[in-house]
Design a protein around this motif. Structure first.
Motif, PDB file in Angstrom:
ATOM      1  N   SER A 245       0.607  -1.066   0.209  1.00 39.99           N
ATOM      2  CA  SER A 245       0.055   0.055   0.129  1.00 39.99           C
ATOM      3  C   SER A 245       0.891   1.052  -0.127  1.00 39.99           C
ATOM      4  N   ASN A 246       2.041   1.099   1.110  1.00 45.95           N
ATOM      5  CA  ASN A 246       2.619   3.336   0.767  1.00 45.95           C
ATOM      6  C   ASN A 246       3.430   2.520  -0.508  1.00 45.95           C
ATOM      7  N   MET A 247       3.937   1.465  -1.447  1.00 43.12           N
ATOM      8  CA  MET A 247       4.321   1.837  -2.408  1.00 43.12           C
ATOM      9  C   MET A 247       3.763   2.620  -3.592  1.00 43.12           C
ATOM     10  N   PHE A 248       1.993   2.087  -3.236  1.00 40.05           N
ATOM     11  CA  PHE A 248       1.192   1.937  -4.245  1.00 40.05           C
ATOM     12  C   PHE A 248       0.591   3.291  -4.057  1.00 40.05           C
ATOM     13  N   ASN A 249       0.596   4.188  -2.479  1.00 38.89           N
ATOM     14  CA  ASN A 249       0.062   5.065  -2.806  1.00 38.89           C
ATOM     15  C   ASN A 249       1.041   6.609  -2.765  1.00 38.89           C
ATOM     16  N   LEU A 250       2.434   6.117  -3.007  1.00 33.63           N
ATOM     17  CA  LEU A 250       3.366   7.261  -3.483  1.00 33.63           C
ATOM     18  C   LEU A 250       3.566   7.941  -4.457  1.00 33.63           C
ATOM     19  N   LEU A 251       3.479   6.088  -5.759  1.00 34.27           N
ATOM     20  CA  LEU A 251       3.693   6.441  -7.106  1.00 34.27           C
ATOM     21  C   LEU A 251       2.193   6.508  -7.819  1.00 34.27           C
ATOM     22  N   ALA A 252       1.593   5.635  -7.176  1.00 44.16           N
ATOM     23  CA  ALA A 252       0.041   5.970  -8.265  1.00 44.16           C
ATOM     24  C   ALA A 252      -0.600   6.705  -7.897  1.00 44.16           C
TER      25      ALA A 252
END
Length: 326
Positions: A245-252
């Motif tokens: 979720s954290n990776m998706f939050n920053l990128l997407a």
């Protein structure tokens, strides 16, 4: 004012429920279509638990509130590590076995550093939004490759058991997938309207509302998923939800919001305060989750308490600054 507060509460309730149904429907549909359990866990569950942030931030950007979108993404990452993993570890210590998760945490740190670099000039341009989205699609490709290569990983074993327990028919999966998406959009619009209204009534920035109220609300699916998974002994799912979720939050999430509405004159506090907190928490997560000499890859109850204390301290600091500025 009462209507703004009511819309936030109702928006959160429907948002959390619809996100859960969206993930359940998407996962069951993917399982019926033959997608490997590991890939479902990495992509669909990770994407689904970030769906509230994505939809809320996209709508906020479209309605001219990019600060709320940015605050939601960064604030959600702080909530995920400090509060959600903290509470989960207090319920039961989290043992990190998955090799994939141990690869994703350093990757998350790299993404945090890239985001910080883009924020150095206190703006996010359309081109930088495209860069973040390109990173997101690259992450998807890497995740697919990793999942297909690591079929025996413990994360996949746990996800397979979870899918069998909650499997729906193909028809039911498709129905809940569609219903979940529709309600996600509707509840997000309601939530954004209420959050912006509250911000205007109290005279605070939509950035602060995004960092606090909205970030906490949109992270509730991760909290529920991680606590339930940890109680079942599915520790890699518990931490995998947060890292993905954290990776998706920053990128997407930030990428979508920036492409829709490029951000100029971002408050310096975002980099000097909020990004630094997010960066330090990611470092702490890396240290806690990895196996070092005399240290197993376990997030203990004591470490969980430390994480929760960090979340309380951060929000107390925000509250004090907000009170002094009023």
């Amino acid at each position: 004012m009462i209507f703004y507060l009511l819309s936030i509460v109702v928006g959160f309730v429907i948002l959390v429920w619809s996100a859960d149904k969206f993930v359940e429907g998407a996962a069951s549909t993917a399982k019926h279509l033959g997608m490997p359990s590991l890939l479902i866990g990495i992509l669909i569950v990770g994407f689904g638990t970030s769906a509230p942030e994505m939809v809320v931030s996209a709508i906020a950007a479209m309605e001219g509130n990019p600060g709320l979108a940015l605050g939601n993404a960064i604030g959600s990452n702080i909530v995920n590590v400090a509060l959600i993993l903290g509470i989960t570890a207090l319920v039961t210590p989290i043992v990190v076995n998955s090799k994939i998760i141990k690869k994703e945490i350093p990757l998350l740190l790299v993404i945090v550093l890239i985001t910080g670099y883009l924020l150095l000039d206190n703006s996010l341009t359309f081109f930088e939004g495209v860069i973040l989205l390109a990173g997101f699609f690259s992450l998807i490709i890497w995740s697919i490759y990793t999942a297909l290569k690591s079929r025996g990983d413990t994360f996949g074993t746990e996800m397979d058991a979870e899918l069998i327990e909650n499997e729906l028919s193909l028809k039911a999966g498709i129905i809940w997938l569609i219903v979940g998406i529709v309600l996600l959009i509707a509840s997000s619009r309601l939530l954004v309207w209420g959050a912006v209204g509250v911000a205007q009534e109290f005279g605070v920035s939509d950035l602060i509302i995004g960092l606090t109220i909205v970030a906490l609300g949109t992270s509730l699916p991760e909290l529920a998923a991680s606590v339930v998974a940890a109680r079942k002994g599915e520790h890699d799912i518990a931490i995998g939800n947060v890292v993905g979720s954290n990776m998706f939050n920053l990128l997407a999430v930030i990428g979508i919001a920036t492409v829709i509405s490029p951000m100029n004159n971002i408050p310096i506090e975002v980099l000097q305060r909020d990004w630094i907190i997010m960066f330090l928490l990611t470092i702490i997560l890396l240290v806690m989750a990895y196996s070092f000499k005399n240290k197993e890859g376990v997030i203990t109850r004591v470490e969980g308490l430390i994480l929760v204390a960090c979340y309380i301290a951060y929000n107390t600091y925000l509250g004090i600054n907000l009170a002094s500025g009023l």
